[in-house]
Design a protein around this motif. Sequence first.
Motif, PDB file in Angstrom:
ATOM      1  N   VAL A  94       0.834  -1.254  -0.016  1.00  0.00           N
ATOM      2  CA  VAL A  94      -0.022   0.004   0.123  1.00  0.00           C
ATOM      3  C   VAL A  94       0.882   1.368  -0.081  1.00  0.00           C
ATOM      4  CG1 VAL A  94      -1.725   1.382   1.500  1.00  0.00           C
ATOM      5  CG2 VAL A  94      -1.882  -1.208   1.264  1.00  0.00           C
ATOM      6  N   ARG A  95       0.211   2.234  -0.475  1.00  0.00           N
ATOM      7  CA  ARG A  95       1.040   3.650  -0.602  1.00  0.00           C
ATOM      8  C   ARG A  95       1.448   4.114   0.816  1.00  0.00           C
ATOM      9  NH1 ARG A  95      -1.941   8.536  -3.737  1.00  0.00           N
ATOM     10  NH2 ARG A  95      -0.313  10.105  -3.610  1.00  0.00           N
ATOM     11  N   PRO A  96       2.859   4.426   1.014  1.00  0.00           N
ATOM     12  CA  PRO A  96       3.179   4.872   2.172  1.00  0.00           C
ATOM     13  C   PRO A  96       2.482   6.109   2.710  1.00  0.00           C
ATOM     14  CG  PRO A  96       5.005   5.239   0.582  1.00  0.00           C
ATOM     15  CD  PRO A  96       3.698   4.721  -0.281  1.00  0.00           C
ATOM     16  N   GLN A  97       2.444   6.145   4.097  1.00  0.00           N
ATOM     17  CA  GLN A  97       1.391   7.180   4.536  1.00  0.00           C
ATOM     18  C   GLN A  97       2.513   7.911   5.452  1.00  0.00           C
ATOM     19  OE1 GLN A  97      -1.875   7.932   4.045  1.00  0.00           O
ATOM     20  NE2 GLN A  97      -1.747   6.439   2.441  1.00  0.00           N
ATOM     21  N   MET A  98       2.198   9.198   5.539  1.00  0.00           N
ATOM     22  CA  MET A  98       2.935  10.246   6.541  1.00  0.00           C
ATOM     23  C   MET A  98       2.282  10.833   7.584  1.00  0.00           C
ATOM     24  SD  MET A  98       4.825  12.944   3.793  1.00  0.00           S
ATOM     25  CE  MET A  98       5.757  14.007   4.907  1.00  0.00           C
ATOM     26  N   VAL A  99       3.310  11.160   8.605  1.00  0.00           N
ATOM     27  CA  VAL A  99       3.026  11.655   9.702  1.00  0.00           C
ATOM     28  C   VAL A  99       3.787  13.021   9.908  1.00  0.00           C
ATOM     29  CG1 VAL A  99       3.112  11.646  12.389  1.00  0.00           C
ATOM     30  CG2 VAL A  99       2.512   9.547  11.206  1.00  0.00           C
ATOM     31  N   PHE A 100       3.113  14.229  10.080  1.00  0.00           N
ATOM     32  CA  PHE A 100       3.763  15.396  10.255  1.00  0.00           C
ATOM     33  C   PHE A 100       4.221  16.005  11.302  1.00  0.00           C
ATOM     34  CE2 PHE A 100       3.143  16.068   5.663  1.00  0.00           C
ATOM     35  CZ  PHE A 100       2.206  15.496   5.101  1.00  0.00           C
ATOM     36  N   GLN A 101       5.078  16.852  11.266  1.00  0.00           N
ATOM     37  CA  GLN A 101       5.604  17.683  12.487  1.00  0.00           C
ATOM     38  C   GLN A 101       4.634  18.280  13.423  1.00  0.00           C
ATOM     39  OE1 GLN A 101       8.718  20.575  12.032  1.00  0.00           O
ATOM     40  NE2 GLN A 101       8.953  21.108  14.337  1.00  0.00           N
ATOM     41  N   ALA A 150      -2.934   7.693   9.665  1.00  0.00           N
ATOM     42  CA  ALA A 150      -2.041   6.742   8.726  1.00  0.00           C
ATOM     43  C   ALA A 150      -2.135   5.253   8.679  1.00  0.00           C
ATOM     44  CB  ALA A 150      -0.469   7.059   9.210  1.00  0.00           C
ATOM     45  N   LEU A 151      -2.373   4.755   9.832  1.00  0.00           N
ATOM     46  CA  LEU A 151      -2.502   3.311  10.115  1.00  0.00           C
ATOM     47  C   LEU A 151      -3.530   2.696   9.410  1.00  0.00           C
ATOM     48  CD1 LEU A 151      -1.360   2.319  13.661  1.00  0.00           C
ATOM     49  CD2 LEU A 151      -0.238   1.721  11.674  1.00  0.00           C
TER      50      LEU A 151
END
Lengths: 503, 516, 268, 318
Positions: free
Chosen positions: A334-341, A409-410
């Motif tokens: 699956v497409r990687p997801q992001m967690v931002f600052q 994201a999860l």
Amino acid sequence: MLEIKGLKLTFQGSSGFEVIHNMNLAIEEGEIVGIVGESGSGKTTAALSVAGLLDRRKVQAEGSILLDGMELLSCSETEYQKIRGRSISMVFQEPLSSLDPLMKIGHQVEEALKLHTNLNRKQRRQAAIGALRSVELSDPELIYEKYPHELSGGMCQRVMLAAAIVTHPRLLIADEPTTALDVSVQAQILSLIRRLSQEYRMSVLFISHDLGVIRMLCDRVAVMRDGYVVEQGRTQDIFEHPAHAYTRTLVAKIQKRNDFLETDRDPVLKLEKVNAFYRNGRNRRQALYDVSFEIRRGEILGLVGESGCGKSTTAKVITGILPDYTGTVERYGVRPQMVFQDPLSSLNPSKNISWLLEEPLRIAGVSKLSRRESVRNILGRVGLSEEHLRRRPAELSGGQRQRVAIAAALIQRPALIVADEPVSALDVTIQTQILDLMLELKRELGLSYLFISHDLGVIYRICDRVMIMREGRIIEQGSVLEIYQHPKESYTKRLASLAGEIQ
Amino acid sequence: MKKGRRFAALLMLISAVLTVALSGCSGDRAGTASEDDISNTPAGLAINVGLAKDLDDSLDPHKTVSAGTKEVLFNVFEGLVKPDSDGNLIPAVAESYVISDDRLTYTFTIREGILFHNGDPVTADDVIYSIKRCAGMLEEEPEALVTAFSVITDVYAEDDRTVVISIASPDLEFLSYLTSAIIPEGYTDQATAPVGTGPFQFVSRSAQENIVLKRFDEYWGEKPEVTDVTFKIITQDTIVTSLRSGAIDLCAHLTPAQAAEVSGQFDIVKGGMNSVYGVYLNNSVEPLNNVEVRRALCHAINVEDIMALVFDGEGTPVGSSMYPAFGKYFCEELTGYYEYDPDKAMQMLADAGYPDGFDLKLTVASNYTQYVETAQVVVEQLRAVGVNAEIEMIDWGTWVSEVYANRNYEATIVDFDASTMTARALLERFTSGYAKNISYFSDEEYDASFAEAISATTDEEQIAAYKRCQEILTEQAANIYLMDMPDMVAIRSDLEGYEFYPIFVVDLSKIHVKAE
Amino acid sequence: MKRYHIYTKAGGILSAVMILLIVVAMFWTPYDATATNSAAKLSPPSLAHLLGTDNLGRDILSRVLEGAGTTLLIAVLTVAMGAVLGILIGAFTGYYGGPLDNILMRICDTITAFPSFLLALAIVSILGSGTYHVVLALGLLFIPSFARIVRGEYARAATQAYVDNAKLMGAGALRIMFVHILPNTKSVLLSAIAIGFNNAVLAEASMSYLGIGVQPPDPSLGRMLSESQTYLLSAPWYAISAGVVIILLILGFTLLGEGLAKESGQNA
Amino acid sequence: MRYFLKKIISLIITLLLVSFLAFLTFQLISGDPVTQMLGTEYTEEMAAHLRAQLGLDDPFPIRYFRWLGGFITGDFGTSYSYNVPVSSLLSDKLPVTGLLSAFSFVLLVSISIPLGIWLAAHEDSIPDKIFTALNQIAMSIPPFFLGIMMTLVFGLMLHLFVPGNYISYQENFGASLAYLLFPAIAIAIPKIAMTVKLFKSSLHAEYRRDYVRTALSRGSTRRRILYSHVLRNAIIPVVTFLALTIPEIVAGSIIIEQVFTVPGLGRLLVSSILNRDYPVVCAIVMLIAALVILMNFLADILYRIIDPRIRIDQEASK
């Protein structure tokens, strides 16, 4: 030189709650005393009360603050104005926004002189340029004419220091002056403060939440929690054998190191010779120069570098937000997801949490019922409860918001999460919780992370392997131990040495 | 720090000084205005006359079109003869005139020593040039400016003070056409800086602001007491305010409501507007092509109620296309021809095949309050007889091209004045052949009596024929003739001498200060 | 935050009262607004006629209420048209930028540069006078201001992390624009609508004042004001009542709009 | 500099678009000038002759480019109704509207700035609350209603000025200004209310910024900080707002000139439109449009000059 005896501060507001309870602290001439504590511990409020910057209508002060024997609490506002800027000066956290954007640097440095001395224009100019030189700024005459937006964060902080010391104050109060700066620049500012303190026999009250910084600079330190000074003494004693339980948990945070997993499972992401470009206005600039690396399942790969070295661009290339690159990026699953600052800007402020978590599933066409179902169990997984669902991001704490970001994201079950400085905006205790959560998720779900940060301490604690990036190039990569114990590149050495001191 | 505070203080200082100075000087300056009546220079009498609409029309006397311009230019230009307030034609540029027995040659003797405003004497050539220009007999300006002059065969000078005009066929009314202005030969910018022989001469003009005239001291006739006239252009809505504030001293064509507002401060002189005000019907359109329907509508309209509501009870009802000021032609008996009887009207409509009425679009120009208010009252009255009338408001420009030029309308409300002092000007419009027959009215008998009128050789014959025309118009109910609107003129209480003329004219030469 | 609630409360009550009066006026008015009565011309406010009568003897209160109805209808429709089209244009130009942005912005600049009065007259005279043509004319004029505001908001939002997140979730451009970004522009939009309403009522009233807006017999506050000038001294209540109703209409809705905008806006 | 060039070109394009729109509008407006000029004397031949004379029979594009060519070379054509060159009409009327607009702008600036500062200095005091309420109301008053009320109160009752008695500036400049004071106030008041509101909130926002706290820590007083730091920062949004109000003020004067019978561009525009006097209307429209565009351009530049943070050739965020 400065004596705080039995200080009690209570906010007049409806609840009238007490912020500082019976604080005692003394600073000798030329001594650097630190106050450390998490946000909300009252450390800044205490500092502001010493400088008399607390709104007298809102805050009622009891006890006494003696400066060379003079009782500050009983001073009238006009008397205090004579003290502020002459015998007590302050430096703040955000250098750029603490300077008037429309006034030349020179005039802002001279302001204290204009207020407290009767030097004429030429003399003031000379003094200001002298101050700028003493804070190690190259060609001060040029900087005198510049505006704040033309300088870097580090240079602005030096200007703030110059403005503070130009009247040779007896006491400098520094409220988190280095928090917003890069590691390398932090070190320079700290050594500058030490030199200025010795040179001008100026005592310093240094406020920070970063134990490493306190340890490098302060002679003595007081640990504060919820308005109480739980412990104070020589920095060496506090760090070697902390007496109070709370101090122990704070100090312990630094050394904790988790087990290193040598994993050789199949790759989750492979980058080969990637050159990425981004568009700023009309011109197109290259940000990454033939970057190649791979991340294996269940592995946390760290990416370290100073701001502007291409860390975020790498994240955008991996997740596909930035399509403008050459070379190959192979993603598995699956497409990687992001967690931002900054969780606030990464979560849509106008929606509530349940909507945010359901949105990815809603787009994927999942039915209402099963969406509800998967949201409920994800919540448990990241340590949130049902009652958070109705709230909006603005109604949550920093830590909770980041938990929601991770949950969002999860929920799409990605194999890889790209975490871009996920914890640097959080307090130490909350940082630990989030890092532990991420490690848990790695173990349970075999998740892999690309962990981007400028904070080597955090990288050291969580990552298996780490890459050092400088000006768009990966100059070195390897296991964390290898890099920290015998770094090859000089740049890495300097970074490691800074991190080493914390260890 | 200092610079900052000085900056704000300076600003405050300027604004304070500015406001005080201005209101101060405006206070005393204007305060006295209403007492000593503006620049009442000791040398003479200066008056401001209000105009509701700017003379946005050429000032060339032969080319002006709108009535508003003509009424002002009456003070600046004179023809060989000029009308007096009773409607007779008195000698002007011509000292005297002789009409030949067969009424085909008119001989005029130019007045001794009469001058143009630019100081040049009026010569026979000037008269010939003026007449030929109107008749379109000049090579450089071929198109005829006065249609009636097409009858002229020759214009020549017998000597330097006598001019002879010969015409093809006798026309009793031909003399009244010779009121058209005499202008200096070869003077090209009449349109912007007119030069004539009238009691006042043109000084200056500023668009939408004013037209300034001053007394022509070498005028041949009785010199007016008024020395300076400024026609001020003001909007219809602000006439009353300008009168009350003393900005204007005299204003003509006030509605009765406006006159009532200022009656305390001004003398109100009443007269007729000298125009035929009516609801003009397009006879070619269903169901108005049916004469019974038109007669029914005439019965449905209550002229008294319109006069009471819109004109404060003023104005004189008319029965046909003629107004009372034309004494000799006006048929008094036609006025009450259709008495107000809504039931009869409904009955007639039912008989004509419209038991539950019909829809009617009433197209009205929005810039005259009288038209707008009358339309709203007419709609009410028609609804009472089942006719569902709907008002469509358009601005004057659109009215002229859509309704007047292209005649694509059902009913409209307007008043027609006589451009020249002839009955022909009011009746020719309804002959079948006339290009701009607004009502599409055509009746052989009407055409015959009209032809008889214009070729009549004696006054009695002409009057009888014109009256016959009016009777046909009324019997056939070509239009719903309402009234000759009241023309109210407000004049400053210390002045008098305003006289009404049978045509659209504001004569300032007779205005003078009341003898105490 | 309490202060803003005052705006919303005051605005809310005032506009509710106005709307109530107008809706009632659609079905019942003390007198038939167009009924002329030559006996009671220009009579001062009295029990029989709360706001007095005009020069044709018509009851001013009834005429003012119906006039307010027309003005409110036109203003609401104008703002609606301006807002909807403005948002569409603003969203696309703000989010995408590029050549499309330039062209549309050029057209918007042209419309704003054009004296609104002339454009309104042109449209009204092409289509003929009437309430809905005035709406079309004014609506067109209000698009640029909304478009520009929305464009600014979208340009700013496009750089926010939650938009990148939305892309990662696989949301299409349209969904991002109208489901994700639009709700965040609520506070800016609300204050723009409050100002828009103020200008719309003003524009309608001014056009009718100059005689090119709503035509008789449809009642219009602007035209009443222009007619009332003749009777300014002898019947000032004619002008005052028409003018005050316009002010109340504008005040009510602008207060409401601003109050809501402040409450929903993060930046106070 | 490249930015300026690009901006100027885009302005010219906008102006061309406006000119096309203006000319096109007149094609569509019902009622053509010839019938208007001939009025009730209208006959077919006269109309045809006049139409040929004025070149109205040529196809639209030819007439448009002929007019545009003339416009650029300063010859705006002759007015149909006044048959004087349009340029002389404009040069006669422009100063009147210019004076009125400038006057109300000066009032606007010289009242709203000090008032804004004073209110910010006396925050949350009784006068502050009163002013805020008044502000809200003043913003909702239509200028022409304000004009009518002022004519009634100041003109007819207090005789501070004589309504309808405009004195031209050539004759007596002082008296002309004295008359224009009242229409200028009528235009300015709602704008003043808006400016004060914007300026006050901008001042409040700046007071909460970090650099104020730094200045306090240097011993400066709240009052001194206002003048040396806060005022300059807070005035930036106000300056751009003010520059953008100028076209609105000019547009506002179109209506106010009707109320106070001031013979300016406004009344000429209104009467020329009703008389279908194409050349005059197109010229005035171009004038107003040029002014609007110029003001936006000026606001843009002013914004850059005051705020060094934005480099001169960088696109300012709207």
